[in-house]
Design an enzyme around this catalytic site. Structure first.
Site, PDB file in Angstrom:
ATOM      1  N   HIS A 124       0.831  -1.204   0.000  1.00 20.08           N
ATOM      2  CA  HIS A 124       0.000   0.000   0.000  1.00 20.08           C
ATOM      3  C   HIS A 124       0.870   1.260   0.000  1.00 20.08           C
ATOM      4  CE1 HIS A 124      -3.624   2.342   1.336  1.00 20.08           C
ATOM      5  NE2 HIS A 124      -2.675   3.155   1.753  1.00 20.08           N
ATOM      6  N   GLU A 125       1.868   1.292   0.885  1.00 16.37           N
ATOM      7  CA  GLU A 125       2.737   2.471   0.970  1.00 16.37           C
ATOM      8  C   GLU A 125       3.621   2.606  -0.272  1.00 16.37           C
ATOM      9  OE1 GLU A 125       1.977   4.594   3.177  1.00 16.37           O
ATOM     10  OE2 GLU A 125       0.686   3.184   4.241  1.00 16.37           O
ATOM     11  N   HIS A 162       1.760   4.469  -2.977  1.00 15.12           N
ATOM     12  CA  HIS A 162       1.894   5.919  -2.786  1.00 15.12           C
ATOM     13  C   HIS A 162       3.259   6.387  -3.292  1.00 15.12           C
ATOM     14  CE1 HIS A 162      -1.719   6.572  -0.435  1.00 15.12           C
ATOM     15  NE2 HIS A 162      -1.363   5.686   0.480  1.00 15.12           N
TER      16      HIS A 162
END
Length: 156
Positions: free
Chosen positions: A67-68, A71
């Protein structure tokens, strides 16, 4: 797991799932309370909550890392890196990252009531979460004076 092992894991996941290198720092941050991790826009570093790894294991940690990294890679490519952006949602679905992380236990334990006002005449109790000046108030039952009493427990 140490910060060095975490750094190696993030670099491996970045190459394996995104086919791009991770060139910044990944570290644990035990001060994170409500989130599994965060991507820092200015430094491009990734911070992860160590309690997620301790309580839910490596699979949950890998999902948060993916998820990170979504980003991270989208921001560096100047594409839509925010949660609401279509590109972010599509990339997250492609790599199999988690949209939301599971909750962790722990944190601060707060009592529902920390203070108690007691009527001097009739003994009526009034429980309060916030401290207040008893000289400014009277008992609602008999009109007597109130006395402040702090309840037992950790001050939080």
């Amino acid at each position: 797991m140490t910060d060095q092992e975490l750094q190696q894991l993030v670099e491996t996941i970045s190459l394996q799932f995104f086919s791009k290198p991770f060139r910044h720092r990944a570290r644990f941050n035990s001060r994170l309370r409500t989130t599994g991790g965060r991507y820092l826009l200015r430094t491009h570093d990734i911070e992860l909550n160590p309690r997620h790894f301790e309580e839910h294991g490596e699979a949950e940690l890998i999902a948060i890392i993916k998820h990170e990294l979504c980003h991270y890679h989208l921001h560096l490519e100047k594409r839509g890196y925010k949660h609401s952006d279509r590109e972010f949602k599509e990339l997250l679905r492609e790599v199999g990252g988690s949209r939301y992380c599971r909750q962790v236990t722990g944190g601060r334990v707060t009592l529902p009531y920390r203070y108690e006002l007691v009527c001097v005449q009739c003994g009526m109790n009034y429980k309060r979460k916030r401290k207040m000046n008893p000289a400014r108030y009277r008992c609602g039952r008999c009109g007597g004076k109130l006395k402040l009493k702090q309840m037992a427990g950790p001050a939080g």
